[in-house]
Structure formats: structure tokens, C-alpha cells
Design a protein around this motif. Structure first.
Motif, PDB file in Angstrom:
ATOM      1  N   ALA A   1       0.822  -1.219   0.000  1.00 32.80           N
ATOM      2  CA  ALA A   1       0.000   0.000   0.000  1.00 32.80           C
ATOM      3  C   ALA A   1       0.856   1.270   0.000  1.00 32.80           C
ATOM      4  O   ALA A   1       0.396   2.331   0.411  1.00 32.80           O
ATOM      5  N   ARG A   2       2.119   1.147  -0.410  1.00 37.78           N
ATOM      6  CA  ARG A   2       2.994   2.322  -0.501  1.00 37.78           C
ATOM      7  C   ARG A   2       3.729   2.297  -1.835  1.00 37.78           C
ATOM      8  O   ARG A   2       4.007   1.212  -2.353  1.00 37.78           O
ATOM      9  N   ASP A   3       4.108   3.466  -2.341  1.00 34.23           N
ATOM     10  CA  ASP A   3       5.000   3.523  -3.507  1.00 34.23           C
ATOM     11  C   ASP A   3       6.429   3.642  -2.977  1.00 34.23           C
ATOM     12  O   ASP A   3       6.838   4.702  -2.499  1.00 34.23           O
ATOM     13  N   LEU A   4       7.181   2.553  -3.047  1.00 32.05           N
ATOM     14  CA  LEU A   4       8.563   2.544  -2.552  1.00 32.05           C
ATOM     15  C   LEU A   4       9.549   2.481  -3.710  1.00 32.05           C
ATOM     16  O   LEU A   4      10.682   2.038  -3.555  1.00 32.05           O
ATOM     17  N   SER A   5       9.088   2.927  -4.892  1.00 35.38           N
ATOM     18  CA  SER A   5       9.909   2.737  -6.097  1.00 35.38           C
ATOM     19  C   SER A   5      11.216   3.534  -6.060  1.00 35.38           C
ATOM     20  O   SER A   5      12.149   3.201  -6.787  1.00 35.38           O
ATOM     21  N   THR A   6      11.294   4.547  -5.220  1.00 38.73           N
ATOM     22  CA  THR A   6      12.555   5.287  -5.123  1.00 38.73           C
ATOM     23  C   THR A   6      13.253   5.051  -3.773  1.00 38.73           C
ATOM     24  O   THR A   6      14.169   5.773  -3.406  1.00 38.73           O
ATOM     25  N   SER A   7      12.781   4.046  -3.056  1.00 37.10           N
ATOM     26  CA  SER A   7      13.356   3.761  -1.729  1.00 37.10           C
ATOM     27  C   SER A   7      14.266   2.542  -1.785  1.00 37.10           C
ATOM     28  O   SER A   7      14.199   1.741  -2.706  1.00 37.10           O
ATOM     29  N   ILE A   8      15.078   2.407  -0.775  1.00 33.13           N
ATOM     30  CA  ILE A   8      15.884   1.191  -0.607  1.00 33.13           C
ATOM     31  C   ILE A   8      15.074   0.228   0.247  1.00 33.13           C
ATOM     32  O   ILE A   8      14.706   0.561   1.378  1.00 33.13           O
ATOM     33  N   ILE A   9      14.810  -0.943  -0.308  1.00 37.68           N
ATOM     34  CA  ILE A   9      14.057  -1.952   0.460  1.00 37.68           C
ATOM     35  C   ILE A   9      15.052  -2.706   1.335  1.00 37.68           C
ATOM     36  O   ILE A   9      16.023  -3.281   0.834  1.00 37.68           O
ATOM     37  N   THR A  10      14.811  -2.693   2.633  1.00 41.19           N
ATOM     38  CA  THR A  10      15.746  -3.363   3.546  1.00 41.19           C
ATOM     39  C   THR A  10      15.311  -4.788   3.878  1.00 41.19           C
ATOM     40  O   THR A  10      16.039  -5.508   4.564  1.00 41.19           O
ATOM     41  N   ASP A  11      14.134  -5.174   3.401  1.00 35.99           N
ATOM     42  CA  ASP A  11      13.645  -6.537   3.653  1.00 35.99           C
ATOM     43  C   ASP A  11      14.254  -7.478   2.610  1.00 35.99           C
ATOM     44  O   ASP A  11      13.782  -7.579   1.475  1.00 35.99           O
ATOM     45  N   ASP A  12      15.336  -8.164   3.016  1.00 36.01           N
ATOM     46  CA  ASP A  12      16.043  -9.046   2.065  1.00 36.01           C
ATOM     47  C   ASP A  12      15.206 -10.257   1.661  1.00 36.01           C
ATOM     48  O   ASP A  12      15.402 -10.808   0.583  1.00 36.01           O
ATOM     49  N   THR A  13      14.273 -10.647   2.518  1.00 38.40           N
ATOM     50  CA  THR A  13      13.472 -11.844   2.208  1.00 38.40           C
ATOM     51  C   THR A  13      12.563 -11.595   1.009  1.00 38.40           C
ATOM     52  O   THR A  13      12.504 -12.406   0.079  1.00 38.40           O
ATOM     53  N   ILE A  14      11.884 -10.456   0.999  1.00 40.75           N
ATOM     54  CA  ILE A  14      10.985 -10.191  -0.135  1.00 40.75           C
ATOM     55  C   ILE A  14      11.812  -9.958  -1.403  1.00 40.75           C
ATOM     56  O   ILE A  14      11.420 -10.375  -2.499  1.00 40.75           O
ATOM     57  N   GLN A  15      12.980  -9.333  -1.237  1.00 41.18           N
ATOM     58  CA  GLN A  15      13.833  -9.093  -2.405  1.00 41.18           C
ATOM     59  C   GLN A  15      14.303 -10.422  -3.001  1.00 41.18           C
ATOM     60  O   GLN A  15      14.315 -10.591  -4.218  1.00 41.18           O
ATOM     61  N   ARG A  16      14.675 -11.368  -2.135  1.00 47.37           N
ATOM     62  CA  ARG A  16      15.094 -12.686  -2.622  1.00 47.37           C
ATOM     63  C   ARG A  16      13.929 -13.382  -3.314  1.00 47.37           C
ATOM     64  O   ARG A  16      14.083 -13.953  -4.397  1.00 47.37           O
ATOM     65  N   LEU A  17      12.756 -13.283  -2.682  1.00 43.84           N
ATOM     66  CA  LEU A  17      11.556 -13.911  -3.240  1.00 43.84           C
ATOM     67  C   LEU A  17      11.269 -13.354  -4.640  1.00 43.84           C
ATOM     68  O   LEU A  17      10.995 -14.103  -5.583  1.00 43.84           O
ATOM     69  N   MET A  18      11.349 -12.053  -4.775  1.00 45.08           N
ATOM     70  CA  MET A  18      10.991 -11.428  -6.059  1.00 45.08           C
ATOM     71  C   MET A  18      12.059 -11.652  -7.119  1.00 45.08           C
ATOM     72  O   MET A  18      11.829 -11.367  -8.296  1.00 45.08           O
ATOM     73  N   SER A  19      13.235 -12.167  -6.692  1.00 40.71           N
ATOM     74  CA  SER A  19      14.290 -12.406  -7.679  1.00 40.71           C
ATOM     75  C   SER A  19      14.069 -13.710  -8.450  1.00 40.71           C
ATOM     76  O   SER A  19      14.692 -13.932  -9.475  1.00 40.71           O
ATOM     77  N   PHE A  20      13.162 -14.565  -7.966  1.00 44.72           N
ATOM     78  CA  PHE A  20      12.907 -15.825  -8.677  1.00 44.72           C
ATOM     79  C   PHE A  20      12.015 -15.562  -9.891  1.00 44.72           C
ATOM     80  O   PHE A  20      11.013 -14.843  -9.768  1.00 44.72           O
ATOM     81  N   PRO A  21      12.346 -16.182 -11.041  1.00 42.35           N
ATOM     82  CA  PRO A  21      11.498 -15.954 -12.214  1.00 42.35           C
ATOM     83  C   PRO A  21      10.127 -16.602 -12.104  1.00 42.35           C
ATOM     84  O   PRO A  21       9.214 -16.242 -12.838  1.00 42.35           O
ATOM     85  N   ASN A  22       9.991 -17.570 -11.185  1.00 40.91           N
ATOM     86  CA  ASN A  22       8.720 -18.291 -11.044  1.00 40.91           C
ATOM     87  C   ASN A  22       7.943 -17.844  -9.805  1.00 40.91           C
ATOM     88  O   ASN A  22       7.134 -18.597  -9.270  1.00 40.91           O
ATOM     89  N   VAL A  23       8.207 -16.628  -9.353  1.00 47.78           N
ATOM     90  CA  VAL A  23       7.450 -16.074  -8.219  1.00 47.78           C
ATOM     91  C   VAL A  23       6.723 -14.819  -8.689  1.00 47.78           C
ATOM     92  O   VAL A  23       7.304 -13.964  -9.372  1.00 47.78           O
ATOM     93  N   LEU A  24       5.472 -14.744  -8.328  1.00 44.51           N
ATOM     94  CA  LEU A  24       4.655 -13.571  -8.669  1.00 44.51           C
ATOM     95  C   LEU A  24       4.107 -12.989  -7.368  1.00 44.51           C
ATOM     96  O   LEU A  24       3.545 -13.720  -6.550  1.00 44.51           O
ATOM     97  N   VAL A  25       4.318 -11.705  -7.179  1.00 45.47           N
ATOM     98  CA  VAL A  25       3.829 -11.045  -5.967  1.00 45.47           C
ATOM     99  C   VAL A  25       2.893  -9.917  -6.374  1.00 45.47           C
ATOM    100  O   VAL A  25       3.243  -9.091  -7.214  1.00 45.47           O
ATOM    101  N   THR A  26       1.694  -9.896  -5.809  1.00 48.08           N
ATOM    102  CA  THR A  26       0.847  -8.710  -5.907  1.00 48.08           C
ATOM    103  C   THR A  26       0.658  -8.199  -4.484  1.00 48.08           C
ATOM    104  O   THR A  26       0.781  -8.954  -3.518  1.00 48.08           O
TER     105      THR A  26
END
Ligand code: NAD
Length: 328
Positions: free
Chosen positions: A267-292
Motif C-alpha cells: 500500500a505504498r510507492d517505494l519505487s525510489t526507496s531502498i528496500i531493507t527486507d532481504d526476504t521479499i527481495q530474494r523472493l521477487m528475484s525468482f522468475p517463477n514467483v509472482l507477488v501482488t
């Protein structure tokens, strides 16, 4: 009567203003979420909160001191509310038990079709004049076995959608739904559902018995390449275990609309922020993971119902005939 809203987005105001035309409550809007700091500034008997507002014992005690008597959830889930603290302070909790189950069930189908047929990748490829099909291979849903955990309002709609797609539907719930059984859904033990399903979709609430229901142990029982869908609550999935299983190939695809730590992200626009949550970043790095970002409920019909039922809940409480009360 004043109602203080937390975690509001522009669309909340749009739909609640329409619903309030017949009610004439004084609506006070706060974009910030409910927490110990924001609770201290409440000056109304009623507050209205959403899925990621913190409503633990400390917050509830502050709300009680501020004179709050009713917490109206504008959602179905209430796992973020400390019910014992609410009971101790005599604060009533009401919610919207059902609005549009179709909204969430249809979004679950959208996630499944997307991770399977990779339309999100195809969209970007074609726009860059890459018309190759390499890497876009999917599978027929027809004939596959889908396991649905929780067959309440949303789960039952999803079961019917999947029957319509020609899938074999297995279900696990504390109570079997006879109508679904007649329609062809087979209720089974959880372990059998884990072992037999090609796709598993979560539609049960988050509570002590369901927290991390998808973890290393349950994943070890599943078919290699299983597709996991979670549009219910992030805490149903042990994310670190899912990452491990994505690395090993045990999970063939994962599509989630909810994430255990979503309150600091969604519910936030963090497109210009540094995401410090490494878990979600790792999750989103997989080509077979989709997050909404918790958007499954987000249809016009659902928002109309949510606004209208929430204000009706408050009106009925005011008249001393509260309904949709969450039992302590
Ligand atoms: P519901 O209460 O109608 O159905 C939940 C079902 O889960 C019930 O049939 C219940 O018996 C079953 N259940 C309870 N404990 C269980 C367990 N241990 N194992 C298996 N089944 C169990 O709720 P619903 O309206 O269908 O919503 C389901 C969940 O979806 C909600 O709890 C909420 O967390 C989530 N939700 C998400 C969104 C979104 O936008 N992503 C929107 C609405 C609801």
C-alpha cells in the motif's frame, strides 16, 4: 457521530463518501496506520481499521483511554486484533465477514494463470519485439489436481472456478461443505491434499493452528514442482522455507498476494526507496514467483460492499443491535 479511519487510501474515501450519503457520519481520514502513537490522538468513539493496522494489547489500552468503544474492521480477517485485550477493555469489534468472495477467488485464478502461462513475461517481451516463445511453456490446468485449504466464502468460489476449469478439486476444512461435495469436490486429510495436489491454494484464516501451514515439513510431502497460491494471509506461509524450496525446485511456482511482513511494504510507492527486507527481495528475484500487493479484494463491487457493510455495522452498534461482531 465521528469515525476515525486509519491506513486510508484515496479509494477508501471515494467509496465511503458514497456509502455515507445516507448515514451522515463525520468521517476523519488518516493515511497513517494505527499504532501506539496514532492511537493516542484518537478523539472518537469509533475507529475504522484495515488489515495491517496494529491492534495489539498496548494499542487497545490506549484506545480505551481515549474513549473508543467500537473498532470497525473494513475487512474480513481479524488476526491483527488482540481479542483478549478488546474483551478486557469492553471494546467491541465488528468486521465485514463477506463482501465479494468473487474478487479474491478471481484474483487467485489470475495469479495461477499468470505464473503458469507467463503472460506477465509475454507482455513485456512482445513490447520489445521479442516474439520468441522460449521460456514461456506452461501446462494445461484441465485434468490437474488442485488442493484448496479452507472452503469458506472465498475457498468455495475458488473450488467452483477450478471445477469449471476441468480440475480435480481436493479440499481440506474443519467443516465439509455438502454443496461442494455434491458439485464434485473431495474433502480429504491435509496430508493427502499435500501429497496429491499439483496446485495448492490457501483460503483459511490465519490463526495459531494455521500459522506457517506451508513450511519445510509440509513442503516435503508435496509433489516436486507444486504450485502454491496464497491470497489469504502472509503468515500461512513460512517464507524462508518457501525460498529454500524454490531454490531446490520443490516449488515449481509461487504466487502470493499477501506476505508476512507486508505491513512495512504494501500500500505504498517505494519505487525510489531502498528496500531493507532481504526476504521479499530474494523472493521477487525468482522468475517463477509472482507477488501482488494485497490487491485480491480490489474490485468496485468489493469496495462498494465493504463501505456499505462497515457503515451499517457502525449504525447497528449505535442502535444497540450490533451485528458482524467478532466473538471474543
Ligand atoms: P471464511 O471465514 O468464510 O472461510 C474460512 C474457512 O477456513 C472456513 O470454512 C473455516 O472453517 C476454514 N478454516 C478455519 N481453520 C481452518 C484450518 N485450520 N484448516 C482449514 N480450514 C480452516 O473466510 P473467507 O471470507 O473465505 O476468507 C478467507 C481468508 O481470505 C480470510 O481469513 C482472509 O485472511 C483472506 N482474505 C484475503 C483478501 C485479500 O485481499 N487478499 C481479502 C479477503 C479475505
Amino acid at each position: 457521530m465521528k469515525i476515525t479511519f486509519f491506513s486510508t487510501q484515496p479509494y477508501d474515501q471515494t467509496f465511503f463518501d458514497i456509502a455515507n450519503e445516507s448515514q451522515k457520519f463525520e468521517l476523519i481520514w488518516n493515511q497513517s496506520s494505527l499504532n501506539e502513537q496514532t492511537a493516542a490522538s484518537v478523539n472518537s468513539e469509533v475507529i475504522c481499521i484495515f488489515v495491517n493496522d496494529v491492534c495489539n494489547a498496548a494499542v487497545i489500552n490506549i484506545l480505551a483511554k481515549q474513549g473508543v468503544q467500537l473498532i470497525a474492521l473494513r475487512c474480513a480477517g481479524f488476526n491483527n486484533v488482540d481479542l483478549e485485550a478488546a474483551a478486557a477493555t469492553n471494546i467491541k469489534i465488528v468486521r465485514v465477514p463477506a463482501y465479494s468472495p468473487y474478487a479474491v477467488a478471481e484474483h487467485t485464478l489470475a495469479l495461477l494463470l499468470t505464473v503458469n502461462r507467463k503472460t506477465h513475461k509475454a507482455y513485456n517481451r512482445v513490447r520489445e519485439q521479442n516474439f520468441s516463445l522460449d521460456g514461456l511453456l506452461g501446462f494445461d490446468l484441465h485434468g490437474k489436481t488442485i488442493g484448496v485449504i479452507g472452503t469458506g466464502n472465498i475457498g468455495q468460489v475458488f473450488c467452483k472456478i477450478m471445477l469449471g476449469m476441468g480440475c480435480k478439486v481436493l479440499a481440506f476444512d474443519l467443516i465439509a461443505n455438502k454443496e461442494l461435495e455434491q458439485a464434485g469436490v473431495h474433502y480429504t486429510h491435509l496430508i493427502d491434499l499435500f501429497e496429491q495436489s499439483d496446485i495448492i491454494s490457501l483460503h483459511c484464516p490465519l490463526n495459531e493452528s494455521t500459522q506457517h501451514i506451508i513450511n519445510t515439513h509440509s513442503l516435503s510431502k508435496m509433489k516436486n514442482g507444486v504450485v502454491i497460491l496464497n491470497t489469504s494471509r502472509g503468515g500461512l506461509l513460512q517464507t524462508k522455507d518457501a525460498i529454500h524450496s524454490l531454490k531446490s525446485g520443490k516449488i515449481g511456482a509461487l504466487a502470493i498476494d499477501v506476505y508476512e511482513q507486508e505491513s512495512t511494504l504494501f500500500a505504498r510507492d517505494l519505487s525510489t526507496s531502498i528496500i531493507t527486507d532481504d526476504t521479499i527481495q530474494r523472493l521477487m528475484s525468482f522468475p517463477n514467483v509472482l507477488v501482488t500487493a494485497h490487491q485480491a479484494f480490489f474490485t468496485e463491487e468489493a469496495l462498494t460492499q465493504i463501505a456499505s457493510i462497515t457503515l451499517n455495522n457502525i449504525q447497528h452498534w449505535k442502535e444497540g443491535k450490533a451485528e458482524n461482531v467478532v466473538a471474543y
